[in-house]
Design a protein around this motif. Structure first.
Motif, short mmCIF file in Angstrom:
data_model
loop_
_atom_site.label_atom_id
_atom_site.label_comp_id
_atom_site.label_asym_id
_atom_site.label_seq_id
_atom_site.Cartn_x
_atom_site.Cartn_y
_atom_site.Cartn_z
N LEU A 88 13.31 8.37 -3.81
CA LEU A 88 13.27 9.69 -3.18
C LEU A 88 14.14 9.64 -1.93
O LEU A 88 14.68 8.60 -1.58
N ASN A 89 14.24 10.77 -1.21
CA ASN A 89 14.94 10.76 0.09
C ASN A 89 13.94 10.44 1.18
O ASN A 89 12.89 11.07 1.25
N PHE A 90 14.28 9.49 2.03
CA PHE A 90 13.37 9.09 3.10
C PHE A 90 13.94 9.47 4.46
O PHE A 90 15.13 9.27 4.72
N LEU A 148 0.81 -1.22 0.00
CA LEU A 148 0.00 0.00 0.00
C LEU A 148 0.84 1.27 0.00
O LEU A 148 0.60 2.19 -0.78
N ILE A 149 1.85 1.30 0.88
CA ILE A 149 2.61 2.55 1.05
C ILE A 149 3.41 2.91 -0.21
O ILE A 149 3.68 4.07 -0.46
N GLN A 150 3.71 1.91 -1.03
CA GLN A 150 4.45 2.24 -2.26
C GLN A 150 3.60 3.03 -3.26
O GLN A 150 4.11 3.89 -3.98
N TYR A 151 2.30 2.74 -3.29
CA TYR A 151 1.41 3.53 -4.16
C TYR A 151 1.47 5.01 -3.76
O TYR A 151 1.48 5.91 -4.60
N VAL A 152 1.50 5.22 -2.43
CA VAL A 152 1.48 6.60 -1.93
C VAL A 152 2.82 7.29 -2.23
O VAL A 152 2.87 8.45 -2.65
N VAL A 153 3.92 6.54 -2.06
CA VAL A 153 5.23 7.11 -2.37
C VAL A 153 5.32 7.42 -3.87
O VAL A 153 5.84 8.47 -4.28
N GLU A 154 4.76 6.56 -4.71
CA GLU A 154 4.79 6.82 -6.16
C GLU A 154 3.95 8.05 -6.50
O GLU A 154 4.27 8.80 -7.42
N GLU A 155 2.87 8.26 -5.74
CA GLU A 155 2.08 9.48 -5.97
C GLU A 155 2.91 10.72 -5.63
O GLU A 155 2.86 11.74 -6.34
N CYS A 156 3.71 10.63 -4.56
CA CYS A 156 4.60 11.75 -4.19
C CYS A 156 5.60 12.03 -5.31
O CYS A 156 5.80 13.18 -5.72
N LEU A 157 6.19 10.95 -5.80
CA LEU A 157 7.20 11.08 -6.87
C LEU A 157 6.58 11.75 -8.10
O LEU A 157 7.13 12.69 -8.66
N ALA A 158 5.39 11.29 -8.48
CA ALA A 158 4.72 11.84 -9.67
C ALA A 158 4.25 13.28 -9.43
O ALA A 158 3.93 13.99 -10.38
N SER A 159 4.21 13.70 -8.15
CA SER A 159 3.75 15.06 -7.85
C SER A 159 4.90 16.05 -7.74
O SER A 159 4.68 17.24 -7.58
N GLY A 160 6.14 15.55 -7.76
CA GLY A 160 7.29 16.44 -7.66
C GLY A 160 7.81 16.63 -6.24
O GLY A 160 8.62 17.51 -5.98
N PRO A 219 6.00 24.79 3.70
CA PRO A 219 4.76 24.04 3.44
C PRO A 219 5.07 22.58 3.13
O PRO A 219 6.18 22.26 2.69
N PHE A 220 4.10 21.72 3.35
CA PHE A 220 4.34 20.29 3.12
C PHE A 220 3.02 19.60 2.79
O PHE A 220 1.94 20.13 3.06
N ALA A 221 3.14 18.41 2.20
CA ALA A 221 1.95 17.61 1.89
C ALA A 221 1.78 16.54 2.96
O ALA A 221 2.75 16.13 3.60
N VAL A 222 0.55 16.10 3.17
CA VAL A 222 0.28 14.93 4.01
C VAL A 222 -0.54 13.96 3.14
O VAL A 222 -1.51 14.37 2.48
N LEU A 223 -0.12 12.69 3.12
CA LEU A 223 -0.85 11.67 2.35
C LEU A 223 -1.17 10.51 3.28
O LEU A 223 -0.27 9.96 3.91
N LEU A 224 -2.44 10.15 3.36
CA LEU A 224 -2.82 9.01 4.19
C LEU A 224 -2.74 7.74 3.36
O LEU A 224 -3.23 7.69 2.21
N GLY A 225 -2.11 6.72 3.95
CA GLY A 225 -1.80 5.51 3.21
C GLY A 225 -2.98 4.60 2.94
O GLY A 225 -2.88 3.68 2.12
N ASP A 226 -4.13 4.86 3.59
CA ASP A 226 -5.30 4.00 3.36
C ASP A 226 -5.93 4.26 2.01
O ASP A 226 -6.75 3.48 1.54
N VAL A 227 -5.62 5.41 1.44
CA VAL A 227 -6.29 5.82 0.22
C VAL A 227 -5.29 5.74 -0.94
O VAL A 227 -4.20 6.29 -0.85
N ILE A 228 -5.69 5.03 -2.00
CA ILE A 228 -4.83 4.95 -3.17
C ILE A 228 -5.51 5.73 -4.29
O ILE A 228 -6.70 5.53 -4.55
#
Ligand code: G1P
Length: 297
Positions: A101-103, A41-53, A129-138
């Motif tokens: 990315l950097n973790f 699950l968490i990889q989908y969210v990390v990939e969304e971060c990557l695709a968002s810049g 500023p920063f983003a928050v992404l909840l991992g339950d949602v893909i």
């Protein structure tokens, strides 16, 4: 604030929850590592971060979450093994995960709520500023919801969260917003000014059926708001309650984002996400569709 200061480079991924809705699967492994088709699950969210810049990911973990750190770390033994077998494609795939990315990681020592988890990341986020992404949602797709709300923030400089319409009988599962029209912008009626937010109201008490999706872009002032937020729904420090303070003091926008979210937060939602993402798979999606059609339901 200059446009340069509005650039969103960091994302906070809260991953300290105990995953009780998925017991016993989550007794000894983090919920965030449950695979949907072929990725945790968490990889989908990390990939969304990557695709968002986004450039830096801050994961808020807790006890028993080491598998998450291992997943995004390099794995020299596995890479050597795959190389020795000539499995070059798999070597590349494994390597690309750790190079994404950097973790950074920080620990939430007690499960005091989502708002508290975000506050735990304060030092690592700093004054930006920063983003928050909840991992339950893909939210798969080429134009991620996170990118869409980052664009609003980077242009307007006001915290923005992604929202979507939910059926009235499901308002008790989400943060629900009360809105008024925003000034005219290129987002038209999709961008709304938030007047109030309520965490998980019963349908009769819900101010609308616009639900908080689990994607937020926030100014650093949210941390002071969270410091002043008392425990709310479920006795926890709720991000939604901190956002209410932010909306009153600094303003807050909601964007009805374009895209499709899958709520993998409970067993049925997780199954639906798995089926829908499997149907989109280029390797076996068509075969899987044929299989589902054959089932005598
Ligand atoms: C959290 C938030 C809620 C939001 C939801 C989205 O709730 O508290 O405001 O609408 O995520 O999935 P949770 O699902 O963690 O209970």
């Amino acid at each position: 604030m200059t446009k340069k200061n509005r650039r969103v480079r960091k994302a906070v991924l809260p991953a300290a929850g105990l995953g009780t809705r998925f017991l016993p699967a989550t007794k000894a492994q983090p919920k965030e590592m449950l695979p949907v088709v072929d990725k945790p699950l968490i990889q989908y969210v990390v990939e969304e971060c990557l695709a968002s810049g986004i450039e830096n990911i801050i994961i808020v973990t807790g006890r028993g979450k080491n598998a998450i750190e291992d997943h995004f770390d390099s794995s020299p033994e596995l890479e050597r093994f795959l190389e020795s077998k000539g499995k070059t494609e798999q070597v590349e795939m494994v390597r690309s995960i750790s190079n994404m990315l950097n973790f950074s990681y920080t620990r939430q020592k007690e499960p005091l709520g989502l708002g508290h988890a975000v506050l735990t990341a304060r030092e690592l986020v700093g004054d930006e500023p920063f983003a928050v992404l909840l991992g339950d949602v893909i939210i798969p797709g080429p134009c991620p919801a996170t990118r869409q709300i980052m664009e609003v923030y980077e242009e307007i400089g006001i915290g923005t969260i992604a929202v979507e319409t939910v059926p009235t009988e499901r308002t008790n599962l989400y943060g629900i917003i009360d809105t008024q029209p925003a000034d005219q912008t290129r987002w038209g009626k999709r961008l709304l000014r938030i007047r109030n937010l309520v965490e998980k109201p019963k349908p009769a008490d819900a101010p609308s059926n616009l639900a908080v999706t689990g994607r937020y872009v926030l100014p650093p002032e949210i941390f002071d708001c969270l410091e002043r937020t008392p425990p709310g729904s479920g006795g926890e420090i709720q991000l939604t309650d901190g956002l209410r303070l932010l909306a009153q003091e600094q303003g807050l926008y909601a964007l009805e984002y374009e895209g499709q979210s899958y709520d993998a937060g409970d067993k049925l939602g997780f199954l639906k996400a798995t089926v829908e993402i499997a149907l989109q798979n280029s390797e076996f999606g068509e075969e899987f569709r044929a299989y589902l059609r054959e089932l005598k339901l």
